[in-house]
Design a protein around this motif. Sequence first.
Motif, PDB file in Angstrom:
ATOM      1  N   GLY A 145     -81.451 -64.196 -91.221  1.00 47.10           N
ATOM      2  CA  GLY A 145     -81.619 -62.700 -91.619  1.00 47.10           C
ATOM      3  C   GLY A 145     -80.763 -62.035 -92.570  1.00 47.10           C
ATOM      4  N   ALA A 146     -79.262 -62.601 -92.269  1.00 48.53           N
ATOM      5  CA  ALA A 146     -78.266 -62.101 -93.060  1.00 48.53           C
ATOM      6  C   ALA A 146     -78.354 -62.476 -94.566  1.00 48.53           C
TER       7      ALA A 146
ATOM      8  N   VAL B  77     -81.405 -63.255 -95.852  1.00 49.29           N
ATOM      9  CA  VAL B  77     -82.343 -62.576 -96.494  1.00 49.29           C
ATOM     10  C   VAL B  77     -81.793 -61.355 -97.036  1.00 49.29           C
ATOM     11  N   ALA B  78     -81.152 -60.683 -96.189  1.00 52.83           N
ATOM     12  CA  ALA B  78     -80.671 -59.374 -96.634  1.00 52.83           C
ATOM     13  C   ALA B  78     -79.816 -59.461 -97.871  1.00 52.83           C
ATOM     14  N   ALA B  79     -78.997 -60.492 -98.017  1.00 50.32           N
ATOM     15  CA  ALA B  79     -77.867 -60.324 -98.882  1.00 50.32           C
ATOM     16  C   ALA B  79     -78.569 -60.966-100.337  1.00 50.32           C
TER      17      ALA B  79
ATOM     18  N   ASP C  12     -84.266 -60.254-103.864  1.00 51.49           N
ATOM     19  CA  ASP C  12     -85.612 -59.726-103.443  1.00 51.49           C
ATOM     20  C   ASP C  12     -86.812 -60.686-103.834  1.00 51.49           C
TER      21      ASP C  12
ATOM     22  N   GLU D  95     -86.974 -62.408 -89.049  1.00 51.03           N
ATOM     23  CA  GLU D  95     -85.789 -62.354 -89.910  1.00 51.03           C
ATOM     24  C   GLU D  95     -86.047 -62.426 -91.389  1.00 51.03           C
ATOM     25  N   GLY D  96     -87.327 -62.541 -91.624  1.00 55.15           N
ATOM     26  CA  GLY D  96     -87.500 -62.235 -93.167  1.00 55.15           C
ATOM     27  C   GLY D  96     -88.250 -63.423 -93.691  1.00 55.15           C
TER      28      GLY D  96
ATOM     29  N   ALA E 226     -76.616 -66.242-100.310  1.00 58.54           N
ATOM     30  CA  ALA E 226     -76.928 -65.219-101.076  1.00 58.54           C
ATOM     31  C   ALA E 226     -76.880 -65.847-102.761  1.00 58.54           C
TER      32      ALA E 226
END
Length: 312
Positions: A176-177, A179-181, A184, A203-204, A154
């Motif tokens: 995936g984690a 990308v989420a954290a 953008d 997963e992104g 992140a």
Amino acid sequence: MSSSAEQVRSHLRGVAVGLLTPFDDELEIEHEKIAENARDLYDEGIRTFLATANISEYHSLSQSERVDVAETSVDALPDDACVLAGVGGSTADAQELIRAYDRIGVDAMMIMPPDHTYLHEQGLLEYYRSLASVTETPLVPYVRGFDPSIDYLASLTRVEGVVGIKYALKDPVKLGAGVAAGADDVVWVDGLAEPFAVSFWAEGAEGFSAGVSNFRPEIGLELFDALSDGDWERARELRNICLPYQDFRDETGQENEIQGAISVSAVKKGLELAGLNGGNVREPIRPLAPEEERKAEELYSQLEDDIESLIE
């Protein structure tokens, strides 16, 4: 003229093909063959190119050779292509290389996986910040060879100048984690080629580096379209026809226990079988043994049949 950050992001949302480095019998670089490969792949529809990458035998090239190879790649391609050039080593050496790449107009710096024996996540982030401080050209860190935390991934997305991350860990859940954290506006790229394209996309990831697509780019382009369209069945079919040759790349070769030792040699053989330029390899890589060459030819013939039935 180099691409803008947004243009680089757009190119990362696609198929990134490696430009391998053909060597002659004296292990000197054959620049005209790099240019020929680049133009042929461009004519096939590829727009994103990785020069002086791992698959280009980055660590077997001197600093001046890296600059010369990158310049050959940039000069060979039209302005709408995007050339990412590999950067690594100590902070001072990497900054020197970045400045040289900026003079020849590469579009982005792909920061190679750290080859330091000991790493600290915060120190590695500072390394990227130090590299970003000497250029306005976008950075794309290459995550491979160590197991970072989600917090690190992140934080990496928030380093000034970072527009994408080439993720090459066999862990889609961590992707995936991350990308989420993460931020953008950073594009995540599957750095493990076609075998992981489907799972990483879910997963992104928004693009992928080439494996078989380095010498049969139509596979990568079709796979990217299938993923973009959400056609998972076709994406899996396209991925699956790449697996036999990609599994071959992962083999150890003879008199060796290190996995993937023949990877570059196998791709160079694929280039030659496809009518492109492969050439010799430099140590510590070894060329394919005769029986390995025969296996590559058999796998390539199978690949051709599968392409004809599924694509053409």
